[in-house]
Motif scaffolding. Structure first.
Motif, PDB file in Angstrom:
ATOM      1  N   VAL A   1       1.098  -1.048  -0.087  1.00  0.00           N
ATOM      2  CA  VAL A   1      -0.120  -0.028   0.007  1.00  0.00           C
ATOM      3  C   VAL A   1       0.909   1.179   0.227  1.00  0.00           C
ATOM      4  O   VAL A   1       1.917   1.259   0.632  1.00  0.00           O
ATOM      5  CB  VAL A   1      -1.083   0.063   1.114  1.00  0.00           C
ATOM      6  CG1 VAL A   1      -1.623   1.410   1.153  1.00  0.00           C
ATOM      7  CG2 VAL A   1      -1.729  -1.307   1.332  1.00  0.00           C
ATOM      8  N   ALA A   2       0.489   2.093  -0.751  1.00  0.00           N
ATOM      9  CA  ALA A   2       1.475   3.555  -0.532  1.00  0.00           C
ATOM     10  C   ALA A   2       1.344   4.203   0.653  1.00  0.00           C
ATOM     11  O   ALA A   2       0.565   4.370   1.422  1.00  0.00           O
ATOM     12  CB  ALA A   2       0.745   4.374  -1.856  1.00  0.00           C
ATOM     13  N   ALA A   3       2.624   4.460   1.050  1.00  0.00           N
ATOM     14  CA  ALA A   3       2.912   4.999   2.299  1.00  0.00           C
ATOM     15  C   ALA A   3       4.092   5.727   2.482  1.00  0.00           C
ATOM     16  O   ALA A   3       5.468   5.196   1.646  1.00  0.00           O
ATOM     17  CB  ALA A   3       2.509   4.181   3.574  1.00  0.00           C
ATOM     18  N   GLY A   4       4.542   6.419   3.289  1.00  0.00           N
ATOM     19  CA  GLY A   4       5.880   6.855   3.579  1.00  0.00           C
ATOM     20  C   GLY A   4       6.626   7.590   2.493  1.00  0.00           C
ATOM     21  O   GLY A   4       6.031   8.195   1.619  1.00  0.00           O
TER      22      GLY A   4
ATOM     23  N   GLU B   1      -1.229   8.543   0.328  1.00  0.00           N
ATOM     24  CA  GLU B   1      -1.273   7.258   1.391  1.00  0.00           C
ATOM     25  C   GLU B   1      -2.460   6.669   1.272  1.00  0.00           C
ATOM     26  O   GLU B   1      -3.439   7.213   1.658  1.00  0.00           O
ATOM     27  CB  GLU B   1      -0.567   8.018   2.561  1.00  0.00           C
ATOM     28  CG  GLU B   1      -0.363   7.156   3.669  1.00  0.00           C
ATOM     29  CD  GLU B   1       0.132   7.544   4.936  1.00  0.00           C
ATOM     30  OE1 GLU B   1       1.299   7.618   5.184  1.00  0.00           O
ATOM     31  OE2 GLU B   1      -0.619   8.192   5.712  1.00  0.00           O
ATOM     32  N   GLY B   2      -2.286   5.426   1.574  1.00  0.00           N
ATOM     33  CA  GLY B   2      -3.432   4.494   1.720  1.00  0.00           C
ATOM     34  C   GLY B   2      -3.692   3.788   0.442  1.00  0.00           C
ATOM     35  O   GLY B   2      -4.576   2.893   0.376  1.00  0.00           O
ATOM     36  N   THR B   3      -3.229   4.401  -0.894  1.00  0.00           N
ATOM     37  CA  THR B   3      -3.575   3.726  -2.111  1.00  0.00           C
ATOM     38  C   THR B   3      -3.212   2.601  -2.295  1.00  0.00           C
ATOM     39  O   THR B   3      -1.817   2.258  -2.311  1.00  0.00           O
ATOM     40  CB  THR B   3      -3.067   4.665  -2.991  1.00  0.00           C
ATOM     41  OG1 THR B   3      -3.513   6.109  -3.022  1.00  0.00           O
ATOM     42  CG2 THR B   3      -3.599   4.353  -4.482  1.00  0.00           C
ATOM     43  N   PRO B   4      -4.062   1.413  -2.486  1.00  0.00           N
ATOM     44  CA  PRO B   4      -3.533   0.204  -2.731  1.00  0.00           C
ATOM     45  C   PRO B   4      -2.605  -0.060  -4.096  1.00  0.00           C
ATOM     46  O   PRO B   4      -3.070   0.633  -5.014  1.00  0.00           O
ATOM     47  CB  PRO B   4      -4.736  -0.943  -2.863  1.00  0.00           C
ATOM     48  CG  PRO B   4      -5.922   0.094  -2.184  1.00  0.00           C
ATOM     49  CD  PRO B   4      -5.368   1.461  -2.415  1.00  0.00           C
ATOM     50  N   LEU B   5      -1.540  -0.572  -4.001  1.00  0.00           N
ATOM     51  CA  LEU B   5      -0.566  -0.765  -5.180  1.00  0.00           C
ATOM     52  C   LEU B   5      -1.169  -1.883  -6.253  1.00  0.00           C
ATOM     53  O   LEU B   5      -1.633  -2.810  -5.729  1.00  0.00           O
ATOM     54  CB  LEU B   5       0.886  -0.842  -4.754  1.00  0.00           C
ATOM     55  CG  LEU B   5       1.592  -0.067  -3.497  1.00  0.00           C
ATOM     56  CD1 LEU B   5       2.800  -0.294  -3.393  1.00  0.00           C
ATOM     57  CD2 LEU B   5       1.594   1.219  -4.687  1.00  0.00           C
ATOM     58  N   PRO B   6      -1.082  -1.503  -7.342  1.00  0.00           N
ATOM     59  CA  PRO B   6      -1.292  -2.758  -8.330  1.00  0.00           C
ATOM     60  C   PRO B   6      -0.885  -4.217  -8.144  1.00  0.00           C
ATOM     61  O   PRO B   6      -1.423  -4.959  -8.299  1.00  0.00           O
ATOM     62  CB  PRO B   6      -0.700  -2.184  -9.548  1.00  0.00           C
ATOM     63  CG  PRO B   6      -0.572  -0.714  -9.282  1.00  0.00           C
ATOM     64  CD  PRO B   6      -0.113  -0.280  -8.104  1.00  0.00           C
ATOM     65  N   ARG B   7       0.250  -4.354  -7.408  1.00  0.00           N
ATOM     66  CA  ARG B   7       0.981  -5.454  -6.884  1.00  0.00           C
ATOM     67  C   ARG B   7       2.011  -5.186  -6.146  1.00  0.00           C
ATOM     68  O   ARG B   7       2.706  -3.850  -5.924  1.00  0.00           O
ATOM     69  CB  ARG B   7       1.611  -6.132  -8.184  1.00  0.00           C
ATOM     70  CG  ARG B   7       2.606  -5.518  -9.040  1.00  0.00           C
ATOM     71  CD  ARG B   7       3.168  -6.430 -10.089  1.00  0.00           C
ATOM     72  NE  ARG B   7       4.339  -5.863 -10.791  1.00  0.00           N
ATOM     73  CZ  ARG B   7       5.615  -5.790 -10.520  1.00  0.00           C
ATOM     74  NH1 ARG B   7       6.013  -6.063  -9.289  1.00  0.00           N
ATOM     75  NH2 ARG B   7       6.440  -4.927 -11.158  1.00  0.00           N
ATOM     76  N   SER B   8       2.555  -6.050  -5.409  1.00  0.00           N
ATOM     77  CA  SER B   8       3.528  -5.667  -4.253  1.00  0.00           C
ATOM     78  C   SER B   8       4.761  -5.363  -4.946  1.00  0.00           C
ATOM     79  O   SER B   8       5.089  -5.829  -5.666  1.00  0.00           O
ATOM     80  CB  SER B   8       3.838  -7.116  -3.342  1.00  0.00           C
ATOM     81  OG  SER B   8       2.694  -7.424  -2.797  1.00  0.00           O
ATOM     82  N   ILE B   9       5.354  -4.317  -4.504  1.00  0.00           N
ATOM     83  CA  ILE B   9       6.596  -3.751  -5.185  1.00  0.00           C
ATOM     84  C   ILE B   9       7.766  -3.973  -4.041  1.00  0.00           C
ATOM     85  O   ILE B   9       7.814  -3.604  -2.857  1.00  0.00           O
ATOM     86  CB  ILE B   9       6.475  -2.271  -5.330  1.00  0.00           C
ATOM     87  CG1 ILE B   9       5.348  -1.914  -6.561  1.00  0.00           C
ATOM     88  CG2 ILE B   9       7.640  -1.556  -5.802  1.00  0.00           C
ATOM     89  CD1 ILE B   9       5.050  -0.581  -6.530  1.00  0.00           C
ATOM     90  N   ILE B  10       9.073  -4.309  -4.760  1.00  0.00           N
ATOM     91  CA  ILE B  10      10.155  -4.601  -3.951  1.00  0.00           C
ATOM     92  C   ILE B  10      11.104  -3.519  -4.130  1.00  0.00           C
ATOM     93  O   ILE B  10      11.404  -3.199  -5.503  1.00  0.00           O
ATOM     94  CB  ILE B  10      10.842  -6.032  -4.255  1.00  0.00           C
ATOM     95  CG1 ILE B  10       9.916  -7.105  -3.415  1.00  0.00           C
ATOM     96  CG2 ILE B  10      12.112  -6.169  -3.680  1.00  0.00           C
ATOM     97  CD1 ILE B  10      10.421  -8.462  -3.676  1.00  0.00           C
TER      98      ILE B  10
END
Length: 254
Positions: A96-99, A109-118
């Motif tokens: 989730v978008a944060a920081g 902040e709080g926007t779900p990401l399309p997929r997990s990002i590393i």
């Protein structure tokens, strides 16, 4: 208490010589820091809670086959771990978008990401832990391509498992940081999960209210920091009876 030789002291933990060759004692402090040590403070009882939380999560991960440095908890503030060669890379998994991600890309902040990002960060307080790429990591010899492949595979597995575990306890795993080390056994080496997993290096939000229950309460001066850490431990069913009581740290040999 047994006198032990201090091996290393970081911002949140101290490593002491272990009782057996190839082991260390990891002691959890109440000290807190943020913004690459620019902000410092003390979160009462944090070390006790993080010790218990990390023990619980490392044990659960070990049960599903994720190799870790954790051996067992020794007391309220200490745990026995295997000595590993720490890889100087922090692996951050974001769901989730944060920081900093929100700030860098202007994503609310709080926007779900399309997929997990590393993402990868080079461990260096002097350089403010700069973000790096796979090319930097392999070119500068911080980790071999095969090591990095193992770290990514383990990170995604940890993310899948912990996301479900936390969700089952009413918590959203927004993002988290992992560290890895090389564990040498005879002439063989394997990559294992090291350091800790706790509200110090995980962003955890209540699934219904989005209340922050992690170190962001300290970073952002939101108050009730101790209560947030206690709430995470309570939801996991591991809050020590009577709350996070304290124990004295071990005596050290300089």
């Amino acid at each position: 208490m047994t006198r032990r030789r201090r091996i290393y002291e970081g911002k949140a933990k101290v490593l002491f010589e272990g009782p057996e060759p190839g082991t260390l004692v990891q002691y959890f402090k109440d000290d807190a820091s943020a913004f690459n040590n620019q902000k410092k403070g003390v979160i009462t009882g944090k070390g006790v809670l993080n010790n218990r939380i990390s023990e619980y999560l490392m044990s659960r991960l070990s049960e599903i086959g994720v190799p870790t440095h954790f051996v067992r908890r020794l007391n309220m503030r200490e745990q026995l771990v295997r000595e590993v060669e720490i890889i100087p890379i922090e692996v951050v998994v974001r769901n989730v978008a944060a920081g900093s991600l929100s700030k860098r890309f202007g994503i609310p902040e709080g926007t779900p990401l399309p997929r997990s990002i590393i993402e990868y960060y080079y461990k260096s307080d002097e350089l403010n832990d700069p973000m790096v790429s796979e090319e930097h990591i392999t070119a500068f010899g911080w980790a071999a391509p095969a090591d990095l492949d193992d770290m990514v595979a383990l990170s995604l597995r940890v993310n899948d498992y912990l996301s479900g575990l936390f969700l089952g306890n009413g918590l959203r795993l927004v993002d988290f940081k992992l560290e890895f080390g090389r564990l040498w056994e005879n002439d063989e080496m394997r990559i294992v999960l090291a350091d800790e997993i706790s509200p110090d290096n995980c962003r955890l939000w209540d699934v219904k209210t989005n209340e922050k229950l992690d170190k962001d309460r300290f970073r952002q001066d939101l108050g009730k920091v101790e209560e947030a850490y206690q709430e995470v431990a309570r939801r996991l069913g591991i809050l020590p009876e009577g709350g996070p009581s304290d124990v004295k740290g071990p005596k050290t040999l300089q």
